[in-house]
Design a protein around this motif. Structure first.
Motif, mmCIF file in Angstrom:
data_model
loop_
_atom_site.group_PDB
_atom_site.id
_atom_site.type_symbol
_atom_site.label_atom_id
_atom_site.label_comp_id
_atom_site.label_asym_id
_atom_site.label_seq_id
_atom_site.Cartn_x
_atom_site.Cartn_y
_atom_site.Cartn_z
ATOM 1 N N UNK A 116 27.633 -29.128 -51.963
ATOM 2 C CA UNK A 116 28.840 -28.367 -52.275
ATOM 3 C C UNK A 116 28.503 -26.881 -52.290
ATOM 4 N N UNK A 117 29.233 -26.098 -51.491
ATOM 5 C CA UNK A 117 29.046 -24.655 -51.442
ATOM 6 C C UNK A 117 30.237 -23.991 -52.134
ATOM 7 N N UNK A 118 29.972 -23.173 -53.123
ATOM 8 C CA UNK A 118 31.029 -22.403 -53.780
ATOM 9 C C UNK A 118 31.326 -21.157 -52.948
ATOM 10 N N UNK A 174 24.074 -21.690 -35.005
ATOM 11 C CA UNK A 174 23.714 -21.085 -36.279
ATOM 12 C C UNK A 174 24.842 -20.440 -37.043
ATOM 13 N N UNK A 175 26.039 -20.383 -36.464
ATOM 14 C CA UNK A 175 27.110 -19.679 -37.164
ATOM 15 C C UNK A 175 28.460 -20.359 -36.969
ATOM 16 N N UNK A 176 29.309 -20.146 -37.948
ATOM 17 C CA UNK A 176 30.661 -20.693 -37.955
ATOM 18 C C UNK A 176 31.656 -19.565 -38.157
ATOM 19 N N UNK A 177 32.924 -19.856 -37.860
ATOM 20 C CA UNK A 177 34.010 -18.954 -38.209
ATOM 21 C C UNK A 177 34.829 -19.639 -39.279
ATOM 22 N N UNK A 178 34.882 -19.024 -40.452
ATOM 23 C CA UNK A 178 35.576 -19.570 -41.614
ATOM 24 C C UNK A 178 36.971 -18.961 -41.707
ATOM 25 N N UNK A 225 41.195 -13.436 -44.364
ATOM 26 C CA UNK A 225 40.532 -13.061 -43.131
ATOM 27 C C UNK A 225 39.735 -14.184 -42.510
ATOM 28 N N UNK A 226 39.175 -13.881 -41.358
ATOM 29 C CA UNK A 226 38.274 -14.785 -40.646
ATOM 30 C C UNK A 226 36.862 -14.256 -40.849
ATOM 31 N N UNK A 227 35.958 -15.117 -41.309
ATOM 32 C CA UNK A 227 34.612 -14.710 -41.682
ATOM 33 C C UNK A 227 33.577 -15.426 -40.829
ATOM 34 N N UNK A 228 32.597 -14.678 -40.309
ATOM 35 C CA UNK A 228 31.418 -15.308 -39.745
ATOM 36 C C UNK A 228 30.592 -15.872 -40.894
ATOM 37 N N UNK A 230 22.170 -20.049 -44.410
ATOM 38 C CA UNK A 230 22.174 -19.393 -45.714
ATOM 39 C C UNK A 230 23.526 -19.245 -46.360
ATOM 40 N N UNK A 231 24.604 -19.463 -45.598
ATOM 41 C CA UNK A 231 25.945 -19.368 -46.161
ATOM 42 C C UNK A 231 26.498 -17.965 -46.265
ATOM 43 N N UNK A 232 25.785 -16.976 -45.732
ATOM 44 C CA UNK A 232 26.261 -15.595 -45.848
ATOM 45 C C UNK A 232 27.544 -15.402 -45.055
#
Length: 294
Positions: free
Chosen positions: A51-53, A67-71, A76-79, A84-86
């Protein structure tokens, strides 16, 4: 209503479970608890759930690369760095309108990302469906109350969506190369009866699998709008499906206990859990989102 083999994925209950996604390369499923600002990561091979807060209320994601997602989040839209979840802001999303938040979203085969917003209290007509194409947000449809069921035909020539309070599943012709509409939406199916249309996904053969909130099931529709199957889900407020597994042979379905009082939760003992169903059909990999012209 069909009853197929089903398992519970983890022990965590979601206030508002939504936005499931699957990465075949790592055999990892992801989903959100929108209202509690949580992101779930399940390595399906081991069965463990992390679980990631989150610092923001988020509702969907898509992979950009390994290695990366678009949230997709409320402002907004976040890389997002997978390891690491950054989070790094990529583009604002209705950030000037605090009355709205993100909701349903899915990637078109071209890499264009359709994204829905809605009022935080589901205010009538407060939402919009946008498309992120070539790094630019295009406003597709406004005056939407609760955008859901965003998904696409395997050939990329048709998009589907609903405005949940209407219980109308729409289809619209889109350009397969851009994921943008080239026609006007038309009603594919008008649902009458228990529950309401929620999130959806399309399988390898083109059937549209749509969760039915308040009716403990997922329905399958043909591309001409005929309902051909209904699978039982062990929680009343089923919210969104996605195909998972190395062969895309299982259907992950999220659920929620939003709006349920103590008596309602007691009557629905598996409320808010996340399930794996064996529907006897195969899905297909979700496309990666393209953030620019390259």
């Amino acid at each position: 209503m069909e009853r197929v083999p089903v398992a519970v994925l983890g022990e965590h209950r979601c206030h508002l479970g939504e936005g499931p996604a699957y990465d075949a390369a790592s055999d990892t499923a992801w989903w959100f608890d929108i209202l509690e600002r949580r992101l779930f990561e399940a390595r399906l091979g081991s069965g463990g759930v992390v679980v990631h807060t989150l610092p923001v209320m988020a509702s969907a994601l898509a992979y950009v690369d390994d290695g990366s997602q678009l949230l997709v989040a409320e402002d907004g839209l976040y890389r997002r760095d997978v390891a690491g979840g950054r989070l790094t802001l990529f583009l604002p999303l209705e950030a000037d309108n605090p009355a709205t938040r993100s909701n349903d979203a899915r990637v078109h085969p071209s890499g264009t990302f359709w994204i829905g917003t809605m009022g935080r209290q589901a205010e009538a007509g407060a939402g919009t469906i946008h498309a992120l194409q070539g790094g630019v947000l295009h406003r597709l449809y406004d005056r939407i109350t609760i955008p859901n069921a965003i998904c696409f035909a395997p050939d990329g020539a048709t998009a589907y969506f609903t405005d949940s309070p209407t219980n109308r599943l729409f289809r619209v012709a889109v350009d397969p190369s851009t994921g943008l509409p080239v026609g006007e939406p038309a009603t594919l199916h008008q649902h009458d009866g228990a529950g309401g249309l929620d999130g959806a996904v399309v399988d390898a053969e083109g059937l549209i699998w749509c969760a039915r909130w308040g009716a403990a099931c997922v329905d399958a529709y043909t591309p001409v709008g005929d309902r051909v199957r209904t699978l039982a889900v062990p929680a009343l407020q089923a919210s969104c499906p996605v195909f998972v597994g190395r062969d895309f042979g299982r259907l992950l379905v999220t659920s929620a206990y939003e709006g349920m009082d103590a008596a309602a939760r007691e009557a629905d003992p598996q409320h808010g859990l996340t399930f794996l169903l064996d529907p006897g059909v195969r899905g297909r990999p979700e496309p990666r989102v393209r953030l620019g012209d390259g």
